[in-house]
Motif scaffolding. Sequence first.
Motif, PDB file in Angstrom:
ATOM      1  N   HIS A 126       0.859  -1.900  -0.111  1.00  0.00           N
ATOM      2  CA  HIS A 126      -0.287   0.136  -0.303  1.00  0.00           C
ATOM      3  C   HIS A 126       0.735   1.358  -0.119  1.00  0.00           C
TER       4      HIS A 126
ATOM      5  N   PHE B 219       0.431   3.879   0.935  1.00  0.00           N
ATOM      6  CA  PHE B 219       0.401   5.133   2.294  1.00  0.00           C
ATOM      7  C   PHE B 219       1.098   3.869   3.412  1.00  0.00           C
TER       8      PHE B 219
ATOM      9  N   ARG C 293     -17.250   2.437  -4.370  1.00  0.00           N
ATOM     10  CA  ARG C 293     -17.520   4.163  -4.082  1.00  0.00           C
ATOM     11  C   ARG C 293     -19.000   3.866  -2.802  1.00  0.00           C
TER      12      ARG C 293
ATOM     13  N   GLN D  76     -10.144   0.198  -1.957  1.00  0.00           N
ATOM     14  CA  GLN D  76     -10.065   2.252  -1.199  1.00  0.00           C
ATOM     15  C   GLN D  76     -10.154   2.363  -2.955  1.00  0.00           C
TER      16      GLN D  76
ATOM     17  N   LEU E 172      -9.000   5.547  -5.379  1.00  0.00           N
ATOM     18  CA  LEU E 172      -8.070   7.025  -5.304  1.00  0.00           C
ATOM     19  C   LEU E 172      -7.413   7.423  -7.116  1.00  0.00           C
TER      20      LEU E 172
ATOM     21  N   ASP F 119     -11.603  10.140  -6.649  1.00  0.00           N
ATOM     22  CA  ASP F 119     -11.177  10.128  -5.664  1.00  0.00           C
ATOM     23  C   ASP F 119     -10.277  10.709  -4.788  1.00  0.00           C
ATOM     24  N   PRO F 120     -10.310  11.896  -4.611  1.00  0.00           N
ATOM     25  CA  PRO F 120      -9.123  12.388  -3.739  1.00  0.00           C
ATOM     26  C   PRO F 120      -8.518  11.676  -2.031  1.00  0.00           C
ATOM     27  N   HIS F 121      -7.651  11.898  -2.371  1.00  0.00           N
ATOM     28  CA  HIS F 121      -6.593  11.682  -1.057  1.00  0.00           C
ATOM     29  C   HIS F 121      -5.956  12.094  -0.598  1.00  0.00           C
ATOM     30  N   PRO F 122      -6.057  12.893   1.205  1.00  0.00           N
ATOM     31  CA  PRO F 122      -4.585  14.059   1.272  1.00  0.00           C
ATOM     32  C   PRO F 122      -3.231  13.502   0.613  1.00  0.00           C
ATOM     33  N   ASP F 123      -2.565  12.414   0.624  1.00  0.00           N
ATOM     34  CA  ASP F 123      -1.461  12.157   1.044  1.00  0.00           C
ATOM     35  C   ASP F 123      -0.874  12.222  -1.557  1.00  0.00           C
ATOM     36  N   LEU F 124      -2.708  11.951  -1.897  1.00  0.00           N
ATOM     37  CA  LEU F 124      -1.999  11.537  -3.742  1.00  0.00           C
ATOM     38  C   LEU F 124      -2.667  12.749  -4.477  1.00  0.00           C
ATOM     39  N   ASP F 125      -1.285  13.242  -5.519  1.00  0.00           N
ATOM     40  CA  ASP F 125      -1.546  14.313  -6.092  1.00  0.00           C
ATOM     41  C   ASP F 125      -1.189  13.875  -7.309  1.00  0.00           C
TER      42      ASP F 125
END
Length: 148
Positions: A41, A43, A64, A87, A89, A93-99
């Motif tokens: 994974h 993260f 989702r 999950q 991504l 489907d934003p994630h705080p650690d995914l740019d």
Amino acid sequence: MTDLAAFSELLTVDHGLCVLSTLRRDGSIQSSVVNAGVLDHPFGGGPVVGLVAAGGIRKLRNLRADPRTTIVVRAGWTWATVEGTAQVLGPDDPHPDLDRDTLRLLLRTIFRSAGGTHDDYDTYDRVMVEERRAAVLITPTRVYSNPA
């Protein structure tokens, strides 16, 4: 049991082809053939089953709404099943650690873990963006197989 060794080993036999089953809103099952691989994974959290899915498709909408899923790989009469929680991504489907760059590299990692190769990753990356591709990461809650 959540060890992915038997599942991972079978993935190499037929290009990572698996059957992914998700739950529709009415509780019925929707299944489709996908390419999957095993990876860590991004993260933390240990090994997961990963696949890349085009944006806007039914399996993503199903995941989702209810992230419970089952994925099965088989080779001849030998098979392995992973039940788990998915999950999603991606661009929808934003994630705080995914740019954007992290997603680009994650999609490549999943593609390679499923046995994929590409001669032109710039084109691969462009198509992934155009098709709003998302990463689906399945954290196993139960893994089982038949004896080899």
